[in-house]
Design a protein around this motif. Structure first.
Motif, PDB file in Angstrom:
ATOM      1  N   ARG A 238       0.823  -1.216   0.000  1.00 37.31           N
ATOM      2  CA  ARG A 238       0.000   0.000   0.000  1.00 37.31           C
ATOM      3  C   ARG A 238       0.857   1.266   0.000  1.00 37.31           C
ATOM      4  NH1 ARG A 238      -2.789  -0.891   4.466  1.00 37.31           N
ATOM      5  NH2 ARG A 238      -4.120  -2.386   3.387  1.00 37.31           N
ATOM      6  N   ALA A 239       1.856   1.309   0.874  1.00 36.38           N
ATOM      7  CA  ALA A 239       2.704   2.499   0.962  1.00 36.38           C
ATOM      8  C   ALA A 239       3.495   2.704  -0.332  1.00 36.38           C
ATOM      9  CB  ALA A 239       3.653   2.376   2.149  1.00 36.38           C
ATOM     10  N   THR A 240       4.020   1.610  -0.886  1.00 32.73           N
ATOM     11  CA  THR A 240       4.776   1.723  -2.140  1.00 32.73           C
ATOM     12  C   THR A 240       3.896   2.203  -3.274  1.00 32.73           C
ATOM     13  OG1 THR A 240       6.197  -0.105  -1.407  1.00 32.73           O
ATOM     14  CG2 THR A 240       6.263   0.476  -3.732  1.00 32.73           C
ATOM     15  N   ARG A 241       2.662   1.716  -3.324  1.00 34.07           N
ATOM     16  CA  ARG A 241       1.753   2.115  -4.398  1.00 34.07           C
ATOM     17  C   ARG A 241       1.382   3.585  -4.299  1.00 34.07           C
ATOM     18  NH1 ARG A 241      -1.467  -1.667  -3.685  1.00 34.07           N
ATOM     19  NH2 ARG A 241      -3.011  -0.620  -2.345  1.00 34.07           N
ATOM     20  N   LYS A 242       1.125   4.083  -3.088  1.00 34.19           N
ATOM     21  CA  LYS A 242       0.762   5.487  -2.928  1.00 34.19           C
ATOM     22  C   LYS A 242       1.905   6.408  -3.329  1.00 34.19           C
ATOM     23  CE  LYS A 242      -2.689   5.037   0.753  1.00 34.19           C
ATOM     24  NZ  LYS A 242      -3.018   5.404   2.147  1.00 34.19           N
ATOM     25  N   ILE A 243       3.103   6.102  -2.863  1.00 36.18           N
ATOM     26  CA  ILE A 243       4.248   6.963  -3.174  1.00 36.18           C
ATOM     27  C   ILE A 243       4.594   6.890  -4.657  1.00 36.18           C
ATOM     28  CG2 ILE A 243       6.720   7.252  -2.748  1.00 36.18           C
ATOM     29  CD1 ILE A 243       6.132   6.506   0.163  1.00 36.18           C
ATOM     30  N   SER A 244       4.452   5.704  -5.241  1.00 35.41           N
ATOM     31  CA  SER A 244       4.680   5.587  -6.690  1.00 35.41           C
ATOM     32  C   SER A 244       3.674   6.420  -7.472  1.00 35.41           C
ATOM     33  CB  SER A 244       4.594   4.116  -7.106  1.00 35.41           C
ATOM     34  OG  SER A 244       5.564   3.338  -6.435  1.00 35.41           O
ATOM     35  N   THR A 245       2.453   6.503  -6.958  1.00 37.04           N
ATOM     36  CA  THR A 245       1.432   7.320  -7.622  1.00 37.04           C
ATOM     37  C   THR A 245       1.783   8.796  -7.545  1.00 37.04           C
ATOM     38  OG1 THR A 245      -0.261   5.683  -7.071  1.00 37.04           O
ATOM     39  CG2 THR A 245      -1.014   7.892  -7.672  1.00 37.04           C
ATOM     40  N   PHE A 246       2.223   9.271  -6.372  1.00 39.05           N
ATOM     41  CA  PHE A 246       2.583  10.679  -6.218  1.00 39.05           C
ATOM     42  C   PHE A 246       3.700  11.074  -7.185  1.00 39.05           C
ATOM     43  CE2 PHE A 246       1.138  10.235  -1.578  1.00 39.05           C
ATOM     44  CZ  PHE A 246      -0.147  10.608  -1.913  1.00 39.05           C
ATOM     45  N   ILE A 247       4.788  10.310  -7.159  1.00 38.74           N
ATOM     46  CA  ILE A 247       5.940  10.649  -7.988  1.00 38.74           C
ATOM     47  C   ILE A 247       5.685  10.317  -9.456  1.00 38.74           C
ATOM     48  CG2 ILE A 247       8.403  10.235  -8.344  1.00 38.74           C
ATOM     49  CD1 ILE A 247       8.666   9.617  -5.397  1.00 38.74           C
ATOM     50  N   GLY A 248       5.011   9.180  -9.705  1.00 41.59           N
ATOM     51  CA  GLY A 248       4.789   8.744 -11.079  1.00 41.59           C
ATOM     52  C   GLY A 248       3.907   9.685 -11.868  1.00 41.59           C
ATOM     53  N   THR A 249       2.808  10.152 -11.273  1.00 39.79           N
ATOM     54  CA  THR A 249       1.925  11.089 -11.992  1.00 39.79           C
ATOM     55  C   THR A 249       2.627  12.419 -12.246  1.00 39.79           C
ATOM     56  OG1 THR A 249       0.961  11.732  -9.858  1.00 39.79           O
ATOM     57  CG2 THR A 249      -0.199  10.057 -11.143  1.00 39.79           C
ATOM     58  N   PHE A 250       3.446  12.848 -11.301  1.00 43.07           N
ATOM     59  CA  PHE A 250       4.190  14.094 -11.495  1.00 43.07           C
ATOM     60  C   PHE A 250       5.119  13.978 -12.697  1.00 43.07           C
ATOM     61  CE2 PHE A 250       7.751  16.947 -10.776  1.00 43.07           C
ATOM     62  CZ  PHE A 250       7.131  18.129 -10.401  1.00 43.07           C
ATOM     63  N   MET A 251       5.865  12.891 -12.775  1.00 39.90           N
ATOM     64  CA  MET A 251       6.804  12.704 -13.885  1.00 39.90           C
ATOM     65  C   MET A 251       6.080  12.456 -15.195  1.00 39.90           C
ATOM     66  SD  MET A 251       9.927  13.165 -13.103  1.00 39.90           S
ATOM     67  CE  MET A 251      10.724  12.349 -14.474  1.00 39.90           C
ATOM     68  N   LEU A 252       5.045  11.625 -15.172  1.00 41.21           N
ATOM     69  CA  LEU A 252       4.347  11.281 -16.404  1.00 41.21           C
ATOM     70  C   LEU A 252       3.687  12.492 -17.039  1.00 41.21           C
ATOM     71  CD1 LEU A 252       3.344   9.042 -18.336  1.00 41.21           C
ATOM     72  CD2 LEU A 252       1.362   8.756 -16.833  1.00 41.21           C
TER      73      LEU A 252
END
Length: 338
Positions: A238-252
């Protein structure tokens, strides 16, 4: 207008609709729920929501008009004003995301000292910096006539039509993206990776306690044991998915546009005009993603939306139950002499 431009126009319309509805819903939840207003992250979320809303109603429609009409939308003066707003709002939204990551870092790494380290006064100071930072770059660009209609992106944004001050524009563009996109990205990575490290540490402690409990409970049913192990696995992910979403959407959303703006500074490198508009649409899509990433998928906002819907439905049902005939009978009712 060819097929690609028609599809891009439809994409811009969809982004405008989703961004407008989702950000307005976040604003309604903020105004409806006093608990959200009391929280310090609510100020950062409110600032981000206002930036996204203003970008949606000011710059996106002109981009759609420029894409359809293939020309400067609204005249030179309007385009300069919208270009100033685009530079200011994009910078402010990036810095607001960085501020939200700093707030999360303080809350997770220093939970006992969070309320003393992150107060409303501190949040107002951080927001003040984001406004000064954003206003500085947008004002300099406007004063030097570096905002206007850019054909590659079909929008009013940073643009330099004069070749005399090309070197100064290149330096400004590099510094601008370094102190907005790159700075925000570094803050996001540093803070959220520290948050992830602390979250994994706590997950390991909980897992050890859970496994010790399972060993002691020898008579526990296998299905219960399996559910406990599944919960451990979901907790770690859960924690990995949330943080990946924060950083991933910013970069994408932002990286393709920023990289295109940097590559554009080298005239020898050709850029497909359709790609320029696609990268602009990806940057716009961040305004539609932010309400879900930072607000609407959280339990507090989902519960607030549910409460608002239930209240509206109950009000409508009560109005339907009390029809015109019933209201007339109630008005003609004569009390008894008793």
């Amino acid at each position: 207008m060819d097929t690609a431009e028609a599809m891009l126009s439809v994409l811009v319309v969809l982004i405008i609709l989703v961004s407008l509805l989702s950000n307005v819903l976040v604003l309604i939840c903020f105004l409806y729920n006093p608990e959200i207003r009391k929280q310090v992250p609510g100020l950062f979320t409110l600032n981000l929501t206002f930036c996204n809303l203003l970008l949606t109603v000011s710059n996106m429609p002109l981009t759609l008009a420029g894409l359809v009409n293939k020309g400067v939308p609204g005249g030179h003066g309007v385009c300069q004003t919208v270009g100033f707003l685009e530079t200011f709002l994009s910078t402010n939204s990036m810095l607001s995301m960085a501020a939200l990551s700093i707030d999360r870092w303080v809350a997770v790494v220093f939970p006992l000292r969070y309320h003393s380290r992150m107060r409303h006064r501190d949040a107002a100071f951080v927001l003040g910096y984001t406004w000064v930072h954003s206003m500085s770059f947008s004002t300099v660009a406007t004063c030097l006539s570096w905002v206007g209609y850019h054909k590659l992106y079909a929008s009013c944004t940073l643009s330099n039509a004069r070749a005399s001050n090309r070197t100064q524009f290149v330096i400004f563009t590099v510094f601008f993206h370094a102190f907005t996109f790159l700075l925000s990205f570094i803050v996001l990575c540093v803070t959220y990776l520290k948050v992830l490290k602390v979250a994994r540490f706590h997950c390991r402690r909980i897992d050890v306690i859970t496994m010790q409990t399972l060993v002691l409970l020898v008579d526990i049913h296998p299905s219960v044991r399996q559910r406990c192990l599944e919960e451990q696995r979901r907790r770690r992910q859960r924690a990995t998915r949330k943080i990946s979403t924060f950083i991933g959407t910013f970069m994408l959303c932002f990286a393709p546009y920023v990289i295109t703006r940097i590559v554009e500074l080298f005239p020898a490198v050709p850029i497909n005009p359709h790609w320029g508009i696609v990268s602009r649409c990806l940057a716009y899509s961040k305004a539609a993603c932010d309400p879900f990433v930072y607000s609407l998928l959280r339990y507090q906002y989902r519960k607030t939306c549910s409460d608002i819907i239930n209240r509206v439905l109950k009000k409508q049902s009560s109005q339907n139950a009390t029809g015109p005939g019933q209201r007339q009978n109630q008005g003609n009712c004569i009390p008894s002499a008793e």
